[in-house]
Motif scaffolding. Sequence first.
Motif, PDB file in Angstrom:
ATOM      1  N   PRO A   1     -17.136   4.138   3.688  1.00  0.00           N
ATOM      2  CA  PRO A   1     -16.481   2.754   3.253  1.00  0.00           C
ATOM      3  C   PRO A   1     -15.128   3.473   2.510  1.00  0.00           C
ATOM      4  CG  PRO A   1     -18.253   3.007   2.120  1.00  0.00           C
ATOM      5  CD  PRO A   1     -18.559   4.046   3.039  1.00  0.00           C
ATOM      6  N   ASP A   2     -15.390   4.397   1.575  1.00  0.00           N
ATOM      7  CA  ASP A   2     -14.237   5.045   1.333  1.00  0.00           C
ATOM      8  C   ASP A   2     -12.956   5.311   2.282  1.00  0.00           C
ATOM      9  OD1 ASP A   2     -15.655   7.168   1.721  1.00  0.00           O
ATOM     10  OD2 ASP A   2     -14.989   8.477   0.421  1.00  0.00           O
ATOM     11  N   GLU A   3     -13.433   5.944   3.317  1.00  0.00           N
ATOM     12  CA  GLU A   3     -12.610   6.402   4.441  1.00  0.00           C
ATOM     13  C   GLU A   3     -11.967   5.103   5.167  1.00  0.00           C
ATOM     14  OE1 GLU A   3     -14.892  10.610   6.018  1.00  0.00           O
ATOM     15  OE2 GLU A   3     -15.739   8.567   6.303  1.00  0.00           O
ATOM     16  N   ARG A   4     -13.005   4.166   5.184  1.00  0.00           N
ATOM     17  CA  ARG A   4     -12.482   2.946   6.039  1.00  0.00           C
ATOM     18  C   ARG A   4     -11.189   2.318   5.145  1.00  0.00           C
ATOM     19  NH1 ARG A   4     -14.890  -1.151   8.949  1.00  0.00           N
ATOM     20  NH2 ARG A   4     -16.168   0.851   9.880  1.00  0.00           N
ATOM     21  N   ILE A   5     -11.316   2.296   3.783  1.00  0.00           N
ATOM     22  CA  ILE A   5     -10.301   1.505   2.923  1.00  0.00           C
ATOM     23  C   ILE A   5      -9.101   2.616   3.168  1.00  0.00           C
ATOM     24  CG2 ILE A   5      -9.431   1.519   0.449  1.00  0.00           C
ATOM     25  CD1 ILE A   5     -11.990   0.367  -0.005  1.00  0.00           C
ATOM     26  N   ARG A   6      -9.177   3.816   3.100  1.00  0.00           N
ATOM     27  CA  ARG A   6      -7.894   4.764   3.314  1.00  0.00           C
ATOM     28  C   ARG A   6      -7.121   4.275   4.767  1.00  0.00           C
ATOM     29  NH1 ARG A   6     -10.856   8.672   0.457  1.00  0.00           N
ATOM     30  NH2 ARG A   6     -11.592   9.743   2.259  1.00  0.00           N
ATOM     31  N   ARG A   7      -8.312   4.196   5.706  1.00  0.00           N
ATOM     32  CA  ARG A   7      -7.659   4.159   7.079  1.00  0.00           C
ATOM     33  C   ARG A   7      -6.827   2.786   6.931  1.00  0.00           C
ATOM     34  NH1 ARG A   7      -9.616   1.557  11.308  1.00  0.00           N
ATOM     35  NH2 ARG A   7     -11.731   1.322  10.706  1.00  0.00           N
ATOM     36  N   LEU A   8      -7.562   1.640   6.509  1.00  0.00           N
ATOM     37  CA  LEU A   8      -6.891   0.320   6.432  1.00  0.00           C
ATOM     38  C   LEU A   8      -5.758   0.415   5.514  1.00  0.00           C
ATOM     39  CD1 LEU A   8      -9.976  -1.872   5.833  1.00  0.00           C
ATOM     40  CD2 LEU A   8      -8.430  -2.087   7.881  1.00  0.00           C
ATOM     41  N   ALA A   9      -5.579   1.197   4.515  1.00  0.00           N
ATOM     42  CA  ALA A   9      -4.440   1.041   3.643  1.00  0.00           C
ATOM     43  C   ALA A   9      -3.479   1.833   4.326  1.00  0.00           C
ATOM     44  CB  ALA A   9      -4.620   1.903   2.392  1.00  0.00           C
TER      45      ALA A   9
ATOM     46  N   ASP B   1       4.140  -1.823   3.937  1.00  0.00           N
ATOM     47  CA  ASP B   1       4.985  -2.168   2.784  1.00  0.00           C
ATOM     48  C   ASP B   1       3.904  -2.490   1.775  1.00  0.00           C
ATOM     49  OD1 ASP B   1       4.378  -4.795   3.509  1.00  0.00           O
ATOM     50  OD2 ASP B   1       6.319  -4.794   4.805  1.00  0.00           O
ATOM     51  N   LEU B   2       4.376  -2.800   0.456  1.00  0.00           N
ATOM     52  CA  LEU B   2       3.540  -3.338  -0.473  1.00  0.00           C
ATOM     53  C   LEU B   2       2.895  -4.438  -0.170  1.00  0.00           C
ATOM     54  CD1 LEU B   2       5.468  -1.875  -3.291  1.00  0.00           C
ATOM     55  CD2 LEU B   2       3.414  -1.037  -2.775  1.00  0.00           C
ATOM     56  N   GLU B   3       3.789  -5.467   0.383  1.00  0.00           N
ATOM     57  CA  GLU B   3       3.371  -6.830   0.557  1.00  0.00           C
ATOM     58  C   GLU B   3       2.332  -6.779   1.787  1.00  0.00           C
ATOM     59  OE1 GLU B   3       4.782 -11.427   1.721  1.00  0.00           O
ATOM     60  OE2 GLU B   3       6.188  -9.801   1.895  1.00  0.00           O
ATOM     61  N   SER B   4       2.328  -5.910   2.558  1.00  0.00           N
ATOM     62  CA  SER B   4       1.050  -5.857   3.515  1.00  0.00           C
ATOM     63  C   SER B   4      -0.001  -5.308   3.025  1.00  0.00           C
ATOM     64  CB  SER B   4       1.628  -4.968   4.665  1.00  0.00           C
ATOM     65  OG  SER B   4       2.582  -5.558   5.473  1.00  0.00           O
ATOM     66  N   LEU B   5       0.079  -4.483   2.044  1.00  0.00           N
ATOM     67  CA  LEU B   5      -1.188  -3.561   1.118  1.00  0.00           C
ATOM     68  C   LEU B   5      -1.747  -4.761   0.488  1.00  0.00           C
ATOM     69  CD1 LEU B   5      -2.429  -1.071   1.094  1.00  0.00           C
ATOM     70  CD2 LEU B   5      -0.878  -0.616  -1.084  1.00  0.00           C
TER      71      LEU B   5
ATOM     72  N   ALA C   1       0.217  -0.810 -12.116  1.00  0.00           N
ATOM     73  CA  ALA C   1      -0.727  -1.064 -11.279  1.00  0.00           C
ATOM     74  C   ALA C   1      -2.100  -0.497 -11.833  1.00  0.00           C
ATOM     75  CB  ALA C   1      -0.723  -0.182 -10.108  1.00  0.00           C
ATOM     76  N   ASN C   2      -3.396  -0.568 -11.620  1.00  0.00           N
ATOM     77  CA  ASN C   2      -4.434  -0.071 -12.123  1.00  0.00           C
ATOM     78  C   ASN C   2      -5.126   0.713 -10.762  1.00  0.00           C
ATOM     79  OD1 ASN C   2      -4.662  -1.136 -14.836  1.00  0.00           O
ATOM     80  ND2 ASN C   2      -4.357  -3.217 -13.913  1.00  0.00           N
ATOM     81  N   ILE C   3      -6.126   1.418 -11.502  1.00  0.00           N
ATOM     82  CA  ILE C   3      -6.897   2.178 -10.560  1.00  0.00           C
ATOM     83  C   ILE C   3      -7.552   1.032  -9.630  1.00  0.00           C
ATOM     84  CG2 ILE C   3      -8.778   3.811 -10.138  1.00  0.00           C
ATOM     85  CD1 ILE C   3      -7.811   5.091 -12.886  1.00  0.00           C
ATOM     86  N   LEU C   4      -8.578   0.237 -10.342  1.00  0.00           N
ATOM     87  CA  LEU C   4      -9.286  -0.792  -9.926  1.00  0.00           C
ATOM     88  C   LEU C   4      -8.230  -2.229  -9.562  1.00  0.00           C
ATOM     89  CD1 LEU C   4     -12.744  -0.880 -11.282  1.00  0.00           C
ATOM     90  CD2 LEU C   4     -11.908   0.397  -9.567  1.00  0.00           C
ATOM     91  N   LYS C   5      -8.447  -3.006  -8.339  1.00  0.00           N
ATOM     92  CA  LYS C   5      -7.988  -4.113  -8.296  1.00  0.00           C
ATOM     93  C   LYS C   5      -8.697  -5.348  -8.819  1.00  0.00           C
ATOM     94  CE  LYS C   5      -4.870  -1.314  -6.460  1.00  0.00           C
ATOM     95  NZ  LYS C   5      -3.919  -0.611  -7.640  1.00  0.00           N
ATOM     96  N   CYS C   6      -9.840  -5.206  -9.033  1.00  0.00           N
ATOM     97  CA  CYS C   6     -10.636  -6.257  -9.639  1.00  0.00           C
ATOM     98  C   CYS C   6     -11.342  -5.830 -11.025  1.00  0.00           C
ATOM     99  CB  CYS C   6     -11.903  -6.409  -8.509  1.00  0.00           C
ATOM    100  SG  CYS C   6     -11.347  -6.855  -6.680  1.00  0.00           S
TER     101      CYS C   6
ATOM    102  N   THR D   1      -9.578   3.648  -4.987  1.00  0.00           N
ATOM    103  CA  THR D   1      -8.616   4.580  -5.093  1.00  0.00           C
ATOM    104  C   THR D   1      -7.634   4.607  -3.953  1.00  0.00           C
ATOM    105  OG1 THR D   1      -7.934   6.824  -6.142  1.00  0.00           O
ATOM    106  CG2 THR D   1      -9.777   6.924  -4.361  1.00  0.00           C
ATOM    107  N   GLY D   2      -8.265   4.325  -2.705  1.00  0.00           N
ATOM    108  CA  GLY D   2      -7.598   4.350  -1.336  1.00  0.00           C
ATOM    109  C   GLY D   2      -6.438   3.483  -1.513  1.00  0.00           C
ATOM    110  N   TRP D   3      -6.768   2.452  -2.103  1.00  0.00           N
ATOM    111  CA  TRP D   3      -5.431   1.100  -2.049  1.00  0.00           C
ATOM    112  C   TRP D   3      -4.555   1.808  -3.052  1.00  0.00           C
ATOM    113  CZ3 TRP D   3      -6.506  -1.634   1.759  1.00  0.00           C
ATOM    114  CH2 TRP D   3      -7.573  -2.004   2.094  1.00  0.00           C
ATOM    115  N   LEU D   4      -5.026   2.410  -4.233  1.00  0.00           N
ATOM    116  CA  LEU D   4      -3.741   3.045  -5.102  1.00  0.00           C
ATOM    117  C   LEU D   4      -3.230   3.988  -4.422  1.00  0.00           C
ATOM    118  CD1 LEU D   4      -2.701   3.105  -7.999  1.00  0.00           C
ATOM    119  CD2 LEU D   4      -4.717   4.618  -8.578  1.00  0.00           C
ATOM    120  N   GLN D   5      -3.657   5.115  -3.979  1.00  0.00           N
ATOM    121  CA  GLN D   5      -3.104   6.025  -3.280  1.00  0.00           C
ATOM    122  C   GLN D   5      -1.931   5.670  -2.332  1.00  0.00           C
ATOM    123  OE1 GLN D   5      -6.120   8.528  -1.630  1.00  0.00           O
ATOM    124  NE2 GLN D   5      -6.775   9.377  -3.452  1.00  0.00           N
ATOM    125  N   ARG D   6      -2.447   4.478  -1.365  1.00  0.00           N
ATOM    126  CA  ARG D   6      -1.378   4.145  -0.506  1.00  0.00           C
ATOM    127  C   ARG D   6      -0.119   3.441  -1.334  1.00  0.00           C
ATOM    128  NH1 ARG D   6       1.632   5.049   3.457  1.00  0.00           N
ATOM    129  NH2 ARG D   6       2.205   3.273   4.896  1.00  0.00           N
TER     130      ARG D   6
END
Length: 260
Positions: free
Chosen positions: A67-75, A80-84, A158-163, A180-185
């Motif tokens: 799941p963490d790899e899935r998030i990194r791939r999606l991210a 751009d930031l709006e898409s993310l 920003a924050n590490i967690l988005k929720c 963290t995959g979202w934050l890294q992107r």
Amino acid sequence: MDETERVASYEEIELGQLATGLAAHLSRARRRGVKRLAARPAPAVSAGPRAVVATPQAPRHAAPEGPDERIRRLASAAGDLESLATLVAGCEACSLCQTRSQTVFGEGHPKARVMFVGEAPGFHEDRLGRPFVGDAGGMLDRIITKGMGLARGDLYIANILKCRPPENRDPSALEKTLCTGWLQRQIELVNPEVLIPLGRHAAGHLLQRDDSMGKMRARVHHLAGRKIVPTYHPAYLLRTPSAKKDCWKDIQRAMAEVDG
Ligand code: SF4
């Protein structure tokens, strides 16, 4: 359903995630007064940098994707930031999606030279969908305006967690690993010269070490081509006003790195 089961089920809900993200995107467009969205061809995987839903496919015959790899791939598909932010709004990778009011993506100048990173949204952030509001946000605003001589919109926050974790508990290791995959992107897209993690949890996460704040602050770290200057969390400064002078030194250190 326990958290392990929740993460396992995420493998099956990518379409649902994209649909939820699209709904959030359309809702934001409606709030901006857009009444009709013109149809456009679905972007190819190799589309330009502003492609919204061009999702790279996992390599065939590769090991099952976590799941963490899935998030990194999606991210990585967000140009751009709006898409993310649209993808993050639909994220259900961990159990925090069940208790949040909304995701808190982050805000600020899309090409800020300095980026603050906190730990996770709290009560007020969860309600408003913005990072660092409420009392701690007021302290951060004073650091930015009075200490740095800048406006909040000049920087990125920003924050590490988005929720929001329920009752503002500490984020779990699993939640941080996933989110963290979202934050890294986000960091890649803003591409700041200096990162300022706020508090021990954010500093330890970005520096990948489990240490006291005293050992991590008061210096400039260099990691993966970025300068990281940790300082105290604004909530700690509210409880411990005597730490403000050290925070001010950290902020001066960070600004010197930007100017240098
Ligand atoms: S905390 Fe992060 S990983 Fe968990 S649901 Fe929210 S956005 Fe997804």
